[in-house]
Design a protein around this motif. Structure first.
Motif, PDB file in Angstrom:
ATOM      1  N   ARG A 110       0.836  -1.205   0.000  1.00 39.38           N
ATOM      2  CA  ARG A 110       0.000   0.000   0.000  1.00 39.38           C
ATOM      3  C   ARG A 110       0.875   1.260   0.000  1.00 39.38           C
ATOM      4  O   ARG A 110       0.377   2.363   0.199  1.00 39.38           O
ATOM      5  N   GLU A 111       2.177   1.067  -0.184  1.00 40.22           N
ATOM      6  CA  GLU A 111       3.175   2.146  -0.240  1.00 40.22           C
ATOM      7  C   GLU A 111       3.266   2.922   1.069  1.00 40.22           C
ATOM      8  O   GLU A 111       3.648   4.097   1.100  1.00 40.22           O
ATOM      9  N   GLN A 112       2.958   2.245   2.156  1.00 39.08           N
ATOM     10  CA  GLN A 112       3.177   2.811   3.491  1.00 39.08           C
ATOM     11  C   GLN A 112       4.550   2.317   3.946  1.00 39.08           C
ATOM     12  O   GLN A 112       4.684   1.433   4.790  1.00 39.08           O
ATOM     13  N   TRP A 113       5.587   2.920   3.382  1.00 39.88           N
ATOM     14  CA  TRP A 113       6.936   2.359   3.451  1.00 39.88           C
ATOM     15  C   TRP A 113       7.485   2.309   4.877  1.00 39.88           C
ATOM     16  O   TRP A 113       8.060   1.284   5.297  1.00 39.88           O
ATOM     17  N   ILE A 114       7.341   3.381   5.615  1.00 44.92           N
ATOM     18  CA  ILE A 114       7.927   3.432   6.964  1.00 44.92           C
ATOM     19  C   ILE A 114       7.258   2.409   7.884  1.00 44.92           C
ATOM     20  O   ILE A 114       7.920   1.648   8.588  1.00 44.92           O
ATOM     21  N   GLU A 115       5.930   2.395   7.871  1.00 46.39           N
ATOM     22  CA  GLU A 115       5.192   1.457   8.714  1.00 46.39           C
ATOM     23  C   GLU A 115       5.473   0.011   8.300  1.00 46.39           C
ATOM     24  O   GLU A 115       5.628  -0.884   9.143  1.00 46.39           O
ATOM     25  N   GLY A 116       5.533  -0.216   6.993  1.00 43.68           N
ATOM     26  CA  GLY A 116       5.797  -1.563   6.497  1.00 43.68           C
ATOM     27  C   GLY A 116       7.156  -2.089   6.949  1.00 43.68           C
ATOM     28  O   GLY A 116       7.266  -3.219   7.433  1.00 43.68           O
ATOM     29  N   GLU A 117       8.178  -1.279   6.788  1.00 43.76           N
ATOM     30  CA  GLU A 117       9.513  -1.716   7.192  1.00 43.76           C
ATOM     31  C   GLU A 117       9.621  -1.872   8.703  1.00 43.76           C
ATOM     32  O   GLU A 117      10.334  -2.755   9.190  1.00 43.76           O
ATOM     33  N   ARG A 118       8.904  -1.035   9.442  1.00 40.62           N
ATOM     34  CA  ARG A 118       8.919  -1.169  10.901  1.00 40.62           C
ATOM     35  C   ARG A 118       8.349  -2.527  11.319  1.00 40.62           C
ATOM     36  O   ARG A 118       8.932  -3.230  12.144  1.00 40.62           O
ATOM     37  N   LEU A 119       7.231  -2.905  10.727  1.00 41.51           N
ATOM     38  CA  LEU A 119       6.610  -4.172  11.069  1.00 41.51           C
ATOM     39  C   LEU A 119       7.488  -5.358  10.648  1.00 41.51           C
ATOM     40  O   LEU A 119       7.632  -6.335  11.391  1.00 41.51           O
ATOM     41  N   ILE A 120       8.066  -5.256   9.461  1.00 43.49           N
ATOM     42  CA  ILE A 120       8.934  -6.339   8.994  1.00 43.49           C
ATOM     43  C   ILE A 120      10.141  -6.497   9.911  1.00 43.49           C
ATOM     44  O   ILE A 120      10.510  -7.618  10.298  1.00 43.49           O
ATOM     45  N   ASN A 121      10.739  -5.392  10.292  1.00 46.89           N
ATOM     46  CA  ASN A 121      11.903  -5.459  11.179  1.00 46.89           C
ATOM     47  C   ASN A 121      11.527  -6.028  12.546  1.00 46.89           C
ATOM     48  O   ASN A 121      12.296  -6.799  13.142  1.00 46.89           O
ATOM     49  N   GLU A 122      10.344  -5.670  13.040  1.00 48.50           N
ATOM     50  CA  GLU A 122       9.880  -6.247  14.307  1.00 48.50           C
ATOM     51  C   GLU A 122       9.695  -7.753  14.164  1.00 48.50           C
ATOM     52  O   GLU A 122      10.053  -8.529  15.063  1.00 48.50           O
ATOM     53  N   GLY A 123       9.124  -8.169  13.038  1.00 49.34           N
ATOM     54  CA  GLY A 123       8.924  -9.598  12.802  1.00 49.34           C
ATOM     55  C   GLY A 123      10.240 -10.358  12.775  1.00 49.34           C
ATOM     56  O   GLY A 123      10.366 -11.440  13.368  1.00 49.34           O
ATOM     57  N   LEU A 124      11.238  -9.806  12.101  1.00 47.77           N
ATOM     58  CA  LEU A 124      12.553 -10.450  12.038  1.00 47.77           C
ATOM     59  C   LEU A 124      13.197 -10.503  13.418  1.00 47.77           C
ATOM     60  O   LEU A 124      13.873 -11.477  13.765  1.00 47.77           O
ATOM     61  N   GLN A 125      12.983  -9.461  14.226  1.00 48.88           N
ATOM     62  CA  GLN A 125      13.530  -9.457  15.585  1.00 48.88           C
ATOM     63  C   GLN A 125      12.880 -10.542  16.443  1.00 48.88           C
ATOM     64  O   GLN A 125      13.558 -11.216  17.231  1.00 48.88           O
ATOM     65  N   VAL A 126      11.575 -10.725  16.300  1.00 52.50           N
ATOM     66  CA  VAL A 126      10.887 -11.786  17.050  1.00 52.50           C
ATOM     67  C   VAL A 126      11.429 -13.151  16.641  1.00 52.50           C
ATOM     68  O   VAL A 126      11.666 -14.029  17.487  1.00 52.50           O
ATOM     69  N   LEU A 127      11.636 -13.354  15.352  1.00 50.94           N
ATOM     70  CA  LEU A 127      12.185 -14.628  14.888  1.00 50.94           C
ATOM     71  C   LEU A 127      13.604 -14.823  15.389  1.00 50.94           C
ATOM     72  O   LEU A 127      14.017 -15.951  15.689  1.00 50.94           O
TER      73      LEU A 127
END
Length: 405
Positions: A324-341
């Protein structure tokens, strides 16, 4: 005058001189170990390995830990540890009384026999009730995605007085991303390792080619029944989606829900609903439908807060925001997901998340900053885990199985 590094140790040579104490001497200047009038000459790294294990006797060390401690600032492979252990055992055999134990599922430990005759150091080791209990604990940690907890238990086998179940020996290596071990070990039959080897193999190359390979694998029915089911009802959903065939994933999803509705599959529900969200995202579903599915996932994860699924969910939701081109929010969530993993300790699952992110960006965000960023991260992870180097070895093992009549 040669200065010797002498370590006083009273051990019992049970095979040759039962009940008679022996004096073990480690000579650090000449790389020699002596006991009972016998002397064995070691190579420098063999000596360093023995010395480290002795000073930490009773503790278990993984290959990676031994590489860090005995080969600092060097870059050998984990097979180096196995080769040195093999040669060291062979040389020490003539002394008797010294045993470098292989701790199933983790690594090596130096055992010094002795003590009162007929008294077992860990009498609980052969207790069937304890063995079943520890297996249940491993299963629970596995379900919750607590890979680090599984590794901690594997390290403490000697202290806790139990022997790791062979299946979870293999799972522990998988959790660590120890592909070298999964390829080369002779402790576990190939059929039992096959699913885990294929999981790594699916990460390499074009998803469209891997879908065709996986379909052939399913048709041959080569895996153990639980793993065959997991491949058919879960793994294939993501594979079809990343291969640009979400319609096939949605069709197979119907069977997935039929299976997990049965007894014994309740822990498959979180990952299945997250995968459904991912499929519909790739298929171009509208925000209203995605939000409805997102609310269902959130409710399920409140009841089943599995780390692997929480990490995966954040990654999928981040991809939704990126599309949806919400770049900042998208990358924040992805980075959080990688940190949880990362927190979970499941190395392959973090790698799998990067694989999913990389190919999703190639499909829908080609040329974007996020595409370049996560493609670079995926390539670095591919190299770090050894997959780039071991691809041909995997093919040599796996592809002939599909050709066997």
């Amino acid at each position: 005058m040669v200065q010797a590094d002498i370590i006083d140790l009273w051990i019992y040579q049970q095979k040759k001189k039962r009940g008679i104490a022996m004096h073990l001497e480690l000579n650090g200047s000449e790389y020699k170990v002596s006991a009972g009038g016998l002397t064995v000459e070691l190579l420098p790294k063999e000596f360093a390995l023995l010395q480290f294990l002795y000073r930490n006797r009773g503790r278990t060390f993984s290959r990676e830990q031994l590489l860090d401690k005995v080969w600092p600032m060097e870059y050998p492979v984990e097979r180096t540890v196995d080769d040195h252990i093999y040669r060291l055992r062979k040389k020490l055999r003539q002394l008797g009384g010294i045993d470098i134990k292989t701790i199933r599922g983790f690594g090596y430990s130096l055992a010094i026999p002795g003590g009162l005759a007929g008294v077992a150091v860990n009498p609980a080791t052969n207790d069937p009730e304890l063995r079943d209990t520890m297996r249940e604990v491993f299963m629970k940690f596995h379900v919750y995605g607590q890979g680090n907890s599984m590794l901690t238990l594997a390290r403490q086998q000697d202290i806790l007085g139990y022997e790791l179940d062979p299946h979870y020996s293999m799972v522990v290596h998988f959790v660590q991303g120890d592909l070298e071990w999964l390829i080369h070990t002779d402790e576990i039959p190939l059929k039992d390792r096959l699913f885990y080897l294929n999981v790594f193999y699916f990460f390499i190359g074009d998803p469209r080619e891997k879908v065709e390979y996986a379909e052939r694998l399913i048709a041959r029915n080569l895996l153990n029944p639980p793993e065959q089911t997991e491949l058919e009802i879960l793994t294939m959903l993501d594979m079809y989606t990343l291969a640009g065939q979400p319609e096939k994933a949605l069709e197979r999803l119907k069977r997935s829900y039929q299976v997990i509705a049965g007894p014994g599959f309740e822990n498959f529900i979180p990952v299945t609903v997250i995968t459904e969200l991912f499929i519909h995202l790739a298929a171009g579903a509208g925000d209203e439908d995605l939000e409805r599915m997102d609310e269902a996932v959130s409710r399920i994860l409140q009841d089943k807060p599995f780390l692997r699924e929480i990490g995966n969910y954040k990654v999928v939701k981040g991809l939704w925001k990126l599309r949806r081109e919400q770049w900042i929010e998208g990358e924040r969530l992805i980075n959080e997901g990688l940190q949880v993993l990362d927190m979970s300790g499941f190395v392959p699952l973090r790698f799998y998340a990067l694989y999913k992110i990389h190919h999703f960006c190639r499909m829908f965000l080609t040329g974007s900053v996020s595409d370049r960023k996560y493609s670079s991260l995926f390539a670095a992870e591919l190299e770090a885990c050894g997959l780039a180097r071991l691809e041909h070895t995997l093919e040599h093992i796996l592809l002939p199985l599909l050709e066997t009549p």
